[in-house]
Each structure stands twice: as C-alpha cells, then as structure tokens.
Design a protein around this motif. Sequence first.
Motif, mmCIF file in Angstrom:
data_model
loop_
_atom_site.group_PDB
_atom_site.id
_atom_site.type_symbol
_atom_site.label_atom_id
_atom_site.label_comp_id
_atom_site.label_asym_id
_atom_site.label_seq_id
_atom_site.Cartn_x
_atom_site.Cartn_y
_atom_site.Cartn_z
ATOM 1 N N PRO A 122 0.829 -1.212 0.000
ATOM 2 C CA PRO A 122 0.000 0.000 0.000
ATOM 3 C C PRO A 122 0.862 1.261 0.000
ATOM 4 N N GLU A 144 -9.394 4.476 2.308
ATOM 5 C CA GLU A 144 -8.631 3.337 1.811
ATOM 6 C C GLU A 144 -9.172 3.002 0.431
ATOM 7 N N ASN A 145 -8.329 3.118 -0.558
ATOM 8 C CA ASN A 145 -8.728 2.951 -1.948
ATOM 9 C C ASN A 145 -7.974 1.766 -2.540
ATOM 10 N N ILE A 146 -8.695 0.696 -2.809
ATOM 11 C CA ILE A 146 -8.125 -0.471 -3.484
ATOM 12 C C ILE A 146 -8.744 -0.496 -4.872
ATOM 13 N N TYR A 147 -7.896 -0.498 -5.890
ATOM 14 C CA TYR A 147 -8.397 -0.380 -7.256
ATOM 15 C C TYR A 147 -7.584 -1.256 -8.196
ATOM 16 N N ILE A 149 -3.152 -4.217 -9.409
ATOM 17 C CA ILE A 149 -3.917 -3.781 -8.248
ATOM 18 C C ILE A 149 -3.146 -2.681 -7.537
ATOM 19 N N HIS A 160 -3.253 0.068 -4.122
ATOM 20 C CA HIS A 160 -3.799 0.170 -2.765
ATOM 21 C C HIS A 160 -3.248 1.449 -2.142
ATOM 22 N N GLU A 161 -4.135 2.411 -1.863
ATOM 23 C CA GLU A 161 -3.730 3.686 -1.287
ATOM 24 C C GLU A 161 -4.449 3.929 0.029
#
Length: 147
Positions: free
Chosen positions: A3, A73-76, A82, A84-85
Amino acid sequence: MGPRANTLGLIFKDDYILLEEQEGKHSKGTGVFYRPIGGTIELGEKSQEALKREFMEELGVEIIVKRYVTCLENIYKIDENIGHELTQIYVVDFKNEDLYERETFTITEGPYISRAKWMLKKEILSDYYVLYPNGLKELFLNGKIDV
C-alpha cells in the motif's frame, strides 16, 4: 508492491473545489478524471507536512491546513495491476488569498504537466465526472465534508 500512503488537500471557493484534471487509464476506464492536489507521504514525514510540500512542489504555492477530514482506503485495479492507497484528506486554504482569483493552475511533477481548475461542486458530484480517490464523492454526498 504494498500500500501507498498519500495525502490530498481540498480547497474550496464558494461552490467550487480546486481539482487536478488528468487523462488516461483509471479504474473506471479510460478518459478524463479529477482528483484533489496532493501526493505521496515520504518515509518519516507527517501527512500535513507532505501536503504542504506537495502543494509547493506541484503548484509553487503555500497552504494552510485547516482541518483533518478522514482517511480513505482505496483499493483499485487498472488492467491487471492492483493498487492500494491509504489517503489522508484535509481541508486547506491558500496562504495567499490572491490565488483564489486564478482560474487554472499548472501542475508540474517531474516531466509530467497537468492542470488544476475550479470545478462546480454539484457538477463534480454528478455521475458524469470521475472523481478520485474512490470514496471521496460519497463523503460529500453523505455530508461528511461540509464547507
């Protein structure tokens, strides 16, 4: 890759919000999308200090951090990759009030150049525009961000 921690600043002027306009592939397809100004938090750096540094590096301006909003929480996924931020969100003001009169800002990040512009808040929250990070639009619509 793990992340990534980053920080974004929301700047408001009346019913407008300052957003960076980018174009390319994103998690909802390909095309134009918008995001607040900010960037990666460096190791050992506090998120507020990173936000001030990012505004100075990208726009050449100083900001005042008014208040903390939340962490998103940004999962994209883009293609097969993938991302993850963990994004710290703040409401900020320009230190120089004259900057609110500018219509657009040039953003420089290394060789990459984009622009930021004032977007009408009710328009950017419509389904027509893509706003990142994921979850930011919902914070507005649910009243979690009120200016």
